[in-house]
Motif scaffolding. Structure first.
Motif, short mmCIF file in Angstrom:
data_model
loop_
_atom_site.label_atom_id
_atom_site.label_comp_id
_atom_site.label_asym_id
_atom_site.label_seq_id
_atom_site.Cartn_x
_atom_site.Cartn_y
_atom_site.Cartn_z
N PHE A 1 -7.35 10.26 4.02
CA PHE A 1 -6.78 8.94 3.77
C PHE A 1 -5.99 8.99 2.45
O PHE A 1 -6.51 9.39 1.42
CB PHE A 1 -7.95 7.95 3.71
N ASN A 2 -4.74 8.57 2.54
CA ASN A 2 -3.85 8.56 1.37
C ASN A 2 -4.49 7.92 0.13
O ASN A 2 -4.32 8.41 -0.99
CB ASN A 2 -2.58 7.83 1.77
N PHE A 3 -5.22 6.85 0.33
CA PHE A 3 -5.85 6.11 -0.77
C PHE A 3 -6.76 7.06 -1.57
O PHE A 3 -6.65 7.17 -2.79
CB PHE A 3 -6.63 4.93 -0.17
N GLY B 1 -7.31 -0.90 1.17
CA GLY B 1 -7.35 -0.55 2.59
C GLY B 1 -7.37 -1.77 3.47
O GLY B 1 -6.96 -1.71 4.62
N ALA B 2 -7.87 -2.87 2.95
CA ALA B 2 -7.89 -4.13 3.69
C ALA B 2 -8.12 -5.23 2.66
O ALA B 2 -8.38 -4.94 1.49
CB ALA B 2 -9.01 -4.14 4.73
N VAL C 1 -6.24 -2.56 -4.71
CA VAL C 1 -5.22 -1.61 -4.29
C VAL C 1 -4.64 -2.10 -2.96
O VAL C 1 -5.38 -2.37 -2.02
CB VAL C 1 -5.84 -0.21 -4.06
N PHE C 2 -3.33 -2.24 -2.95
CA PHE C 2 -2.65 -2.53 -1.68
C PHE C 2 -1.53 -1.51 -1.55
O PHE C 2 -0.58 -1.52 -2.33
CB PHE C 2 -2.12 -3.97 -1.67
N MET D 1 0.29 1.83 1.13
CA MET D 1 0.62 2.29 2.48
C MET D 1 0.90 3.78 2.40
O MET D 1 1.45 4.27 1.40
CB MET D 1 1.81 1.51 3.02
N LYS E 1 -6.88 1.07 10.75
CA LYS E 1 -5.78 0.33 11.36
C LYS E 1 -5.72 0.64 12.85
O LYS E 1 -5.68 1.80 13.25
CB LYS E 1 -4.46 0.70 10.69
O1 LIG Z 1 -4.05 -0.12 3.30
C1 LIG Z 1 -4.02 -0.04 2.06
O2 LIG Z 1 -4.18 -1.02 1.33
C2 LIG Z 1 -3.80 1.28 1.41
C3 LIG Z 1 -4.08 1.45 0.08
C4 LIG Z 1 -3.85 2.67 -0.53
C5 LIG Z 1 -3.33 3.71 0.19
C6 LIG Z 1 -3.03 3.54 1.53
O3 LIG Z 1 -2.50 4.51 2.27
C7 LIG Z 1 -3.29 2.31 2.16
O4 LIG Z 1 -3.01 2.17 3.48
#
Ligand SMILES: O=C(O)c1cccc(O)c1O
Length: 545
Positions: A247-249, A320-321, A342-343, A345, A452
């Motif tokens: 996961f990128n986060f 992430g949500a 954190v918001f 993508m 997602k």
């Molecule tokens: O959905 C997210 O908020 C999010 C946050 C940090 C990194 C991501 O890739 C995310 O999708």
């Protein structure tokens, strides 16, 4: 095959280099430089195993030699589906050392998703564990391999653990052992260029199966470094990876890469429970970690037991949500930490609340962009900018936001504006401070606690059930997950229950988290004036909680 990748213009690239955002250094070269700069410091901890920067660098060489022995080299794509163990990073850096390109699969992905990734990426290999979470990934790979057939790109399956009998699966350990130590790779990065694609991330997706997001060495290392700066990471920082490494986060916001680029230590948590995490916080002196909202109440409860010393922990990121404001307000005091929303993508743009933001901004907004060169537009349905405070769709471009998905030219024509802004599909309000408040989205996607789910993908599969003649998957507000998924189905004969539907989707090879939480039979799907399924009306039909 020649292919043109949509990317930044020469002028933009020059600007991002001049600003120092893009440093022209590949990940393979960065690891080499880190080993030289602080080789004796601990880079990675997994249970009782630990690697210094020098050892991680040497290990990347070993893995690279083994992979090269399989014929893997610069530009080759390799699907990596590994749980939160050190091997994820050993494989990742081994690939970087060759200039090969990891494709980040999620642990929950099954035959449909993995098969799709292999096909779209043209992957030459997959790396999987033997078993994880009571699931046999070798079984999965047998299915994927059979489906791809002899004409496909897939040549190797590398298994971490027991490869099982006689399938031609390559044991990861043998790959490392067989690599002759003296025949080191000639280069740090297989001759890769910093403007090359370094990895492929997955989109949350709305139009069916995930799309691949090309991230270059230049842009992705800036992503990690810009986040690390906001989080004030340095060589004393210890990051605990609780969320899946793919996961990128958790990987780069600032996560693993941001921590390693700062000379700190990454600790991997084998599961996201607060008990496991708090034991690691105590033992390793963890300073930073990241969570999704559904974990937050459990972490608060466990901290209240009073049995843990969380004194080293200074920042907890949540993203992430959507994080309920009430949970945001409780989390900091309960753990004795600074909370950061954190918001972001996988496509690029990352918004963070700042460590010194007032409590109201931290608890009620999802942060602001990490880079001064992130461009954010909030627009109405006609693409016209709306005033601050008014909700609209978030469009963005900048030094680490993609300009095109991988090999989906059709989709790219509509996913971006003509001047290169990515249409995120997220609906936000911007405050005068630049902080964003996420109010929803226009894309047909359900965000179930950070996972997602593309509605159309599930709907297509629901329709393969013999009793279902029409289906609509709708996200409805949920206390625990933020959103849960409800399948509204039109049926002939007996309607299948939620377990039967889950079993059917599993049978079809779909990841388990995509199964609906509820199945509701309706006589017909209501339509909007333009003839689309009226999902808002369907959501209204549910009893209020
Ligand atoms: O959905 C997210 O908020 C999010 C946050 C940090 C990194 C991501 O890739 C995310 O999708």
């Amino acid at each position: 095959m020649t292919e043109t990748r949509r990317t930044w213009s020469e002028a933009e690239s020059a600007r991002y280099r001049a600003a120092g955002h893009w440093q022209g250094v590949t990940f393979g070269a960065r690891l080499r430089a880190s080993a030289a700069a602080h080789g004796g410091r601990v880079a990675l901890v997994d249970g009782e195993r630990r690697w210094t920067y020098a050892e991680l660098d040497t290990e990347a060489d070993r893995v690279a030699r083994g992979l090269r022995g399989l014929g893997i080299g610069r530009g080759d794509r390799v699907v990596v589906q590994l749980p939160n163990r050190a091997e994820f990073l050993l494989v990742w850096f081994g690939l970087q050392r060759l200039g090969a390109v990891p494709v980040h699969a999620m642990p929950g992905h099954r035959r449909r998703e993995i098969g799709h990734l292999v096909r779209v990426a043209g992957a030459v290999a997959c790396v999987v564990p033997d078993r994880h979470a009571r699931f046999d990934h070798r079984e999965l790979m047998r299915g994927v391999r059979a489906e791809q057939g002899a004409g496909g790109s897939l040549r190797h399956v590398v298994v971490v653990g027991d490869p099982g009998p006689d399938e031609g699966f390559v044991p990861f350990e043998a790959l490392r052992a067989e690599a002759p130590a003296e025949s080191g790779p000639a280069t740090d990065d297989g001759g890769a260029d910093a403007a090359d694609v370094a990895l492929l991330l997955l989109s949350g997706g709305t139009t069916g199966l995930p799309k691949l997001i090309p991230r270059t060495h230049d842009d992705y290392s800036y992503n990690a470094r810009a986040c690390a700066e906001v989080c004030a990471l340095d060589a004393r920082s210890v990051y605990l990876a609780v969320l899946p490494l793919g996961f990128n986060f958790a990987f780069a916001c600032p996560g693993v890469l941001g921590t390693l680029m700062a000379g700190g230590t990454v600790v991997v948590a084998p599961d996201p429970s607060p008990q496991t995490a708090y034991a690691l916080v105590e033992r390793e002196g963890v300073t930073l970690t990241s969570l999704t909202p559904p974990l937050v109440p459990h972490w608060i409860d466990e901290a209240a037991s009073g049995t843990w010393d969380l004194g080293s922990l200074s920042v907890v990121q949540v993203g992430g949500a959507r994080l309920p404001e009430d949970h945001a307000r409780k989390l900091g005091p309960a753990l004795g930490v600074t909370v950061q929303q954190v918001f972001g993508m996988a496509e690029g743009l990352i918004n963070l609340t700042r460590l010194d933001d007032p409590e109201d901004l931290v608890c009620a907004t999802q942060g602001r962009p990490v880079s001064p060169d992130d461009e954010v537009l909030v627009v109405d349905a006609d693409g016209r900018p709306v005033p601050d405070g008014t909700a609209g769709e978030l469009l963005t471009r900048g030094p680490y936001t993609l300009r095109g998905y991988y090999r989906v030219e059709e989709h790219n024509r509509t996913a971006f504006t003509p001047d290169g802004h990515y249409r995120s599909g997220d609906v936000v309000r911007r405050l005068p401070s630049g902080h964003l408040v996420v109010v929803g989205r226009i894309k047909d996607q359900i965000n179930r606690g950070g996972e997602k789910v593309a509605a159309v993908e599930v709907e297509e599969q629901l329709l393969t059930h013999p009793a279902i003649t029409a289906a609509a998957l709708v996200g409805v507000p949920d206390e625990r997950w933020g959103e849960r998924s409800v399948a509204f189905v039109v049926c002939t004969g007996t309607a299948p229950g939620v377990r039967e539907v889950a079993a059917h989707l599993r049978e079809r090879g779909l990841a388990g988290y995509k199964a609906p939480d509820e199945v509701v039979r309706v006589p017909a799907l209501p339509l909007t004036a333009v003839g689309k399924v009226d999902k808002a009306a369907l959501a209204q039909e549910l009893p209020r909680p």
